[in-house]
Each structure stands twice: as structure tokens, then as C-alpha cells.
Write a protein that holds these residues in place. Structure first.
Motif, PDB file in Angstrom:
ATOM      1  N   ASN A  58     -22.650  55.778  19.360  1.00 57.37           N
ATOM      2  CA  ASN A  58     -22.799  56.775  18.304  1.00 57.37           C
ATOM      3  C   ASN A  58     -21.530  56.886  17.477  1.00 57.37           C
ATOM      4  O   ASN A  58     -21.582  57.276  16.308  1.00 57.37           O
ATOM      5  N   PHE A  59     -20.403  56.532  18.088  1.00 59.34           N
ATOM      6  CA  PHE A  59     -19.096  56.711  17.454  1.00 59.34           C
ATOM      7  C   PHE A  59     -18.458  55.382  17.070  1.00 59.34           C
ATOM      8  O   PHE A  59     -17.249  55.302  16.856  1.00 59.34           O
ATOM      9  N   VAL A  60     -19.295  54.343  17.004  1.00 62.62           N
ATOM     10  CA  VAL A  60     -18.831  53.003  16.648  1.00 62.62           C
ATOM     11  C   VAL A  60     -19.580  52.543  15.394  1.00 62.62           C
ATOM     12  O   VAL A  60     -20.756  52.872  15.205  1.00 62.62           O
ATOM     13  N   SER A  61     -18.910  51.780  14.555  1.00 57.55           N
ATOM     14  CA  SER A  61     -19.531  51.280  13.324  1.00 57.55           C
ATOM     15  C   SER A  61     -20.400  50.064  13.655  1.00 57.55           C
ATOM     16  O   SER A  61     -20.014  48.912  13.472  1.00 57.55           O
ATOM     17  N   THR A  62     -21.588  50.343  14.168  1.00 60.12           N
ATOM     18  CA  THR A  62     -22.544  49.297  14.514  1.00 60.12           C
ATOM     19  C   THR A  62     -23.948  49.792  14.227  1.00 60.12           C
ATOM     20  O   THR A  62     -24.203  51.001  14.234  1.00 60.12           O
ATOM     21  N   ILE A  63     -24.856  48.863  13.989  1.00 64.06           N
ATOM     22  CA  ILE A  63     -26.248  49.269  13.764  1.00 64.06           C
ATOM     23  C   ILE A  63     -26.965  49.489  15.091  1.00 64.06           C
ATOM     24  O   ILE A  63     -28.076  50.025  15.107  1.00 64.06           O
ATOM     25  N   SER A 128     -22.542  45.026  24.648  1.00 60.65           N
ATOM     26  CA  SER A 128     -21.330  44.415  25.179  1.00 60.65           C
ATOM     27  C   SER A 128     -21.652  43.419  26.285  1.00 60.65           C
ATOM     28  O   SER A 128     -22.803  43.273  26.708  1.00 60.65           O
ATOM     29  N   GLY A 129     -20.605  42.739  26.754  1.00 54.84           N
ATOM     30  CA  GLY A 129     -20.767  41.751  27.807  1.00 54.84           C
ATOM     31  C   GLY A 129     -19.414  41.276  28.295  1.00 54.84           C
ATOM     32  O   GLY A 129     -18.378  41.653  27.750  1.00 54.84           O
ATOM     33  N   PHE A 130     -19.413  40.429  29.304  1.00 52.17           N
ATOM     34  CA  PHE A 130     -18.158  39.917  29.854  1.00 52.17           C
ATOM     35  C   PHE A 130     -17.537  38.855  28.942  1.00 52.17           C
ATOM     36  O   PHE A 130     -16.319  38.722  28.883  1.00 52.17           O
ATOM     37  N   ASP A 131     -18.361  38.099  28.253  1.00 56.45           N
ATOM     38  CA  ASP A 131     -17.868  37.123  27.283  1.00 56.45           C
ATOM     39  C   ASP A 131     -17.279  37.874  26.091  1.00 56.45           C
ATOM     40  O   ASP A 131     -17.974  38.689  25.471  1.00 56.45           O
ATOM     41  N   PRO A 132     -16.016  37.645  25.720  1.00 55.86           N
ATOM     42  CA  PRO A 132     -15.411  38.363  24.589  1.00 55.86           C
ATOM     43  C   PRO A 132     -16.174  38.169  23.275  1.00 55.86           C
ATOM     44  O   PRO A 132     -16.086  39.020  22.379  1.00 55.86           O
ATOM     45  N   LEU A 133     -16.924  37.075  23.159  1.00 54.82           N
ATOM     46  CA  LEU A 133     -17.685  36.848  21.937  1.00 54.82           C
ATOM     47  C   LEU A 133     -18.890  37.780  21.838  1.00 54.82           C
ATOM     48  O   LEU A 133     -19.282  38.171  20.732  1.00 54.82           O
ATOM     49  N   THR A 134     -19.474  38.157  22.956  1.00 53.64           N
ATOM     50  CA  THR A 134     -20.716  38.941  22.945  1.00 53.64           C
ATOM     51  C   THR A 134     -20.583  40.247  22.175  1.00 53.64           C
ATOM     52  O   THR A 134     -21.405  40.519  21.289  1.00 53.64           O
ATOM     53  N   PRO A 135     -19.598  41.104  22.443  1.00 54.93           N
ATOM     54  CA  PRO A 135     -19.490  42.346  21.676  1.00 54.93           C
ATOM     55  C   PRO A 135     -19.152  42.125  20.208  1.00 54.93           C
ATOM     56  O   PRO A 135     -19.481  42.967  19.359  1.00 54.93           O
ATOM     57  N   GLN A 136     -18.518  40.997  19.891  1.00 52.27           N
ATOM     58  CA  GLN A 136     -18.190  40.707  18.497  1.00 52.27           C
ATOM     59  C   GLN A 136     -19.455  40.486  17.668  1.00 52.27           C
ATOM     60  O   GLN A 136     -19.474  40.774  16.464  1.00 52.27           O
ATOM     61  N   LEU A 137     -20.515  39.993  18.305  1.00 55.56           N
ATOM     62  CA  LEU A 137     -21.742  39.705  17.577  1.00 55.56           C
ATOM     63  C   LEU A 137     -22.372  40.963  16.988  1.00 55.56           C
ATOM     64  O   LEU A 137     -23.078  40.889  15.978  1.00 55.56           O
ATOM     65  N   SER A 138     -22.138  42.097  17.606  1.00 54.33           N
ATOM     66  CA  SER A 138     -22.733  43.342  17.115  1.00 54.33           C
ATOM     67  C   SER A 138     -21.702  44.433  16.851  1.00 54.33           C
ATOM     68  O   SER A 138     -22.058  45.591  16.650  1.00 54.33           O
ATOM     69  N   ASN A 139     -20.437  44.061  16.875  1.00 52.25           N
ATOM     70  CA  ASN A 139     -19.351  44.990  16.562  1.00 52.25           C
ATOM     71  C   ASN A 139     -19.372  46.212  17.475  1.00 52.25           C
ATOM     72  O   ASN A 139     -19.353  47.360  17.020  1.00 52.25           O
ATOM     73  N   VAL A 140     -19.413  45.955  18.780  1.00 57.13           N
ATOM     74  CA  VAL A 140     -19.412  47.044  19.748  1.00 57.13           C
ATOM     75  C   VAL A 140     -18.158  46.950  20.622  1.00 57.13           C
ATOM     76  O   VAL A 140     -17.273  46.131  20.362  1.00 57.13           O
ATOM     77  N   THR A 324     -36.665  47.542  19.423  1.00 59.32           N
ATOM     78  CA  THR A 324     -35.539  48.114  20.142  1.00 59.32           C
ATOM     79  C   THR A 324     -34.554  48.595  19.096  1.00 59.32           C
ATOM     80  O   THR A 324     -34.584  48.158  17.945  1.00 59.32           O
ATOM     81  N   SER A 325     -33.688  49.514  19.463  1.00 59.87           N
ATOM     82  CA  SER A 325     -32.714  50.078  18.539  1.00 59.87           C
ATOM     83  C   SER A 325     -33.403  50.594  17.282  1.00 59.87           C
ATOM     84  O   SER A 325     -34.361  51.356  17.371  1.00 59.87           O
ATOM     85  N   PHE A 326     -32.960  50.158  16.096  1.00 60.83           N
ATOM     86  CA  PHE A 326     -33.464  50.748  14.852  1.00 60.83           C
ATOM     87  C   PHE A 326     -34.935  50.440  14.592  1.00 60.83           C
ATOM     88  O   PHE A 326     -35.564  51.098  13.757  1.00 60.83           O
ATOM     89  N   LEU A 327     -35.520  49.464  15.274  1.00 67.16           N
ATOM     90  CA  LEU A 327     -36.948  49.203  15.117  1.00 67.16           C
ATOM     91  C   LEU A 327     -37.794  50.140  15.979  1.00 67.16           C
ATOM     92  O   LEU A 327     -39.009  50.225  15.782  1.00 67.16           O
TER      93      LEU A 327
END
Length: 371
Positions: A58-63, A128-140, A324-327
Motif C-alpha cells: 500500500n505504501f510502495v509505488s507499484t500497481i 517479492s522473491g529470493f532472486d534480486p531480479l524478481t522484486p524489480q519486475l514489479s517494483n516491490v 488477481t490484484s487490479f483485475l
């Protein structure tokens, strides 16, 4: 399905934006849970993804948020807190069980009082996830950032109750870690970046290395009672069925390839946890337990009569196939009784499922908190 099977290109693009990069039932309403005896747990701390996020996004700039209806439809007060389900999460039931609080609050909530903080918070972030790339995909919030927030948390509490009391609070607290599904379902199998560098076995090794670093850092910060959730049967997630079935509307069944990946990962994870218990254990009494959610969730899906579920391969929200999410939003159709559904949306379990999962790992929690 073989490991070489791929989703249609348009679906991959769609998922890259959509997917949240995340005994018999006794009553239809989850209700309260019985408390254990001789409880000495002062706080609970939670790390991970949407299965453990009570509203940090809720407090992060993500969809990728769940702070709108119909999420929270069955939460007390019908409040859409940011939890990706209709009510409470497994971590809420665990917090109630160990006698800490009824609901685990998100750390980023600016309205939290010092009393809220002292009994623990969740740092988890959907996607989020253990792979550093995973949260980057959704800006979390990445797991490393969640650790930074935990360090910040300790400083905030130390200012009020002092270092010694804060250290004792941390050492006696319960820590829960729940992540990994997004790393496979969203990152590895949907976005082609990691597949260019890793085959499946080497990607598992990479993830488990990241996990080990996280656990080591958590231990260094004073955590002594840590419960780690394994992966669910990923091939039974409604969205995975939809994307990987020839006729996903009429013929819906679990895609065993994805579930077999979860089984293999969980087996290796348990071995790693045993090794960590030995290598990280010291005189302060580190205790790590594996929380098996694969088998109980699989049982709910394949033994519907035992658990009184009527729908196991689609969610309660919308068509239940992709939403899921916004849908899954205020305009979406919602089933009349979410307790009859294993899944709330196309990815996330319903509140009743979360309670059953809590009950399935209750003995492991008892071992974690015993004196």
C-alpha cells in the motif's frame, strides 16, 4: 507438460504485467484459534511475498496492491487491508495462536504505535522473491530491503525500551519466511532473462544460495526461532492452469510439471535447512523449522470431500481463471461463499485455506516456540 513447453507470446507479455510476482474442516467461518500453553513469544516478524504481505505494498509505488474491494471482504469490518485474500493470512492465525496479536501489521504503516511495533510486524511485499531480479519486475520490496527495514525497526524499538530488552525481544520472537513462488512462476518461467543464464537445476541452486545469505543475515540480526515455508503445488495455481492448458475453461487440472519443480525445490530446501541448523547453531539456541504447505494444500485440492471445498481450480473473484490484484476489483463478480473455494483469486488462497494451512503446520510452530 514438458519443461520445454512455453506459454503463448501474448500471454507471457500479459503475465509479465499481471501476475503478482506471488483433519476435516470444522466450521465454515475460520474464527479464532486456540492458544498454546506456556507461551513465551513476545513478537512475530514476517518476511516474504504476497502470502505474507498484510499491506506493505500500500505504501510502495507499484500497481500490485490489494487495498481495495473485494479484497478483505471477510476481514473484520470488511476492510481491504492490502492482504491478497478475502480475510486473514496464515501469519495472522499464527500470531493469534502464539498469543502475540490477532493481526500482523505492515511495517510501512505510518500509524503504527510503539506497542504495535513491540509485538512484531510484517516486512513482506507482494511480488517479492529470493532472486534480486524478481522484486524489480514489479517494483516491490526485495528481501534484502526487508532486512534493512528490520534493522531500522530494531533501532526504533531500542530508542524506547533499550538495547538489552530489544535484543531479548528479538531472540524470543517467532520469525516466518514465505517466498519463492514468484521466482519460478513469474520470473523464471515467464520472463526469459534468467533462462538465458540458468537451466532449472542451476537456477534452483542460485535461489537457494540467495536464501542461505538471507537466513545467515537474519541469524546475525538475532533471530533464533525461524519457520520457513516451502513452495505450494505451483501447477495447481488457477492462473498456471489457465495459461498452460489447451482448453483451460472446460478441462482444468493441475499442471504437474510446475508442481514437480516445487517438490524438487522443497526437498533440497529441507536438506539445506538441516545443514543451516548445524552450521548456524550456537550457544544461543538457533531453531529452524520447515513449514510444509505443499502436502496440505495438495490434499485440499485432491480430497475435496474431506475438506468440504466445492471449487479447487479457480478463484472466488471474477472468473477465477486470471484475475488477481487490479483485475480483482470492485466491479468483479465474487462468489457468495469464499470458504467453499481453495483460492480467493487466481493465485492466492482463501482465508479458510490459510487457516487450514496454519493448522497443518501447528505442530511445527509448537516445536519452534517450546521452551
Amino acid at each position: 507438460m514438458s519443461s520445454s513447453a512455453q506459454c503463448p507470446h501474448f500471454v507471457l507479455l500479459f503475465l509479465g504485467v499481471l501476475v503478482i510476482v506471488s483433519s476435516r474442516a470444522q466450521a465454515q467461518s475460520p474464527g479464532k484459534v486456540e492458544k498454546p500453553f506456556n507461551n513465551s513469544v513476545p513478537a512475530i516478524f514476517v518476511f516474504g511475498d504476497s502470502t505474507a504481505d498484510p499491506g506493505n505494498n500500500n505504501f510502495v509505488s507499484t500497481i500490485f496492491k490489494g487495498n481495495f474491494q473485494p479484497y478483505g471482504r471477510d476481514f473484520p469490518g470488511q476492510v481491504p487491508t492490502g492482504r491478497f485474500t478475502n480475510g486473514r493470512l496464515a501469519s495472522d492465525f499464527i500470531a493469534s495462536y502464539v498469543g502475540v496479536k490477532e493481526f500482523v501489521a505492515p511495517y510501512l504503516d505510518p500509524t503504527l504505535s510503539i506497542e504495535d511495533l513491540k509485538t512484531g510486524v510484517s516486512f513482506a511485499s507482494a511480488g517479492s522473491g529470493f532472486d534480486p531480479l524478481t522484486p524489480q519486475l514489479s517494483n516491490v520490496i526485495s528481501l534484502s530491503k526487508q532486512l534493512e527495514y528490520f534493522k531500522e525497526y530494531q533501532k526504533r524499538v531500542e530508542m524506547v525500551i533499550g538495547k538489552k530488552r530489544t535484543k531479548r525481544l528479538i531472540q524470543n520472537a517467532v520469525f516466518l519466511v514465505s517466498a519463492g513462488t514468484n521466482d519460478f512462476v513469474v520470473n523464471y518461467f515467464t520472463v526469459p532473462i534468467r533462462r538465458k543464464t540458468y537451466n532449472l537445476p542451476t537456477y534452483m541452486d542460485f535461489l537457494l544460495q540467495q536464501f542461505h545469505h538471507f537466513m545467515q543475515a537474519l541469524s546475525e540480526q538475532g533471530a533464533r526461532r525461524i519457520g520457513v515455508a516451502g513452495l505450494p503445488p505451483m501447477g495447481c495455481l488457477p492462473i498456471v492452469i489457465t495459461v498452460n492448458s489447451d482448453n483451460a475453461v472446460q478441462h482444468r487440472g493441475c499442471i504437474d510439471f510446475f508442481s514437480s519443480v516445487a517438490r524438487q525445490y522443497n526437498f533440497i530446501l529441507q536438506t539445506k535447512l538441516d545443514a543451516m541448523q548445524l552450521s548456524l547453531s550456537d550457544s544461543s539456541g538457533l531453531r529452524i523449522v520447515y513449514l510444509d504447505i505443499y502436502q496440505p494444500l495438495s490434499d485440499m485440492i485432491f480430497q475435496t470431500q474431506k475438506f468440504n471445498f466445492t471449487e479447487v481450480n479457480s478463484g472466488c473473484c471474477g472468473t477465477g481463471l486470471l484475475e488477481t490484484s487490479f483485475l480483482c476489483n470492485p466491479k468483479s463478480y465474487v462468489c457468495s461463499d469464499a470458504s467453499e473455494y481453495v483460492f480467493w483469486d487466481s493465485i492466492h488462497p482463501s482465508e479458510r485455506t490459510y487457516k487450514l494451512l496454519f493448522q497443518a503446520v501447528q505442530s511445527s510452530i509448537d516445536f519452534l516456540i517450546k521452551d
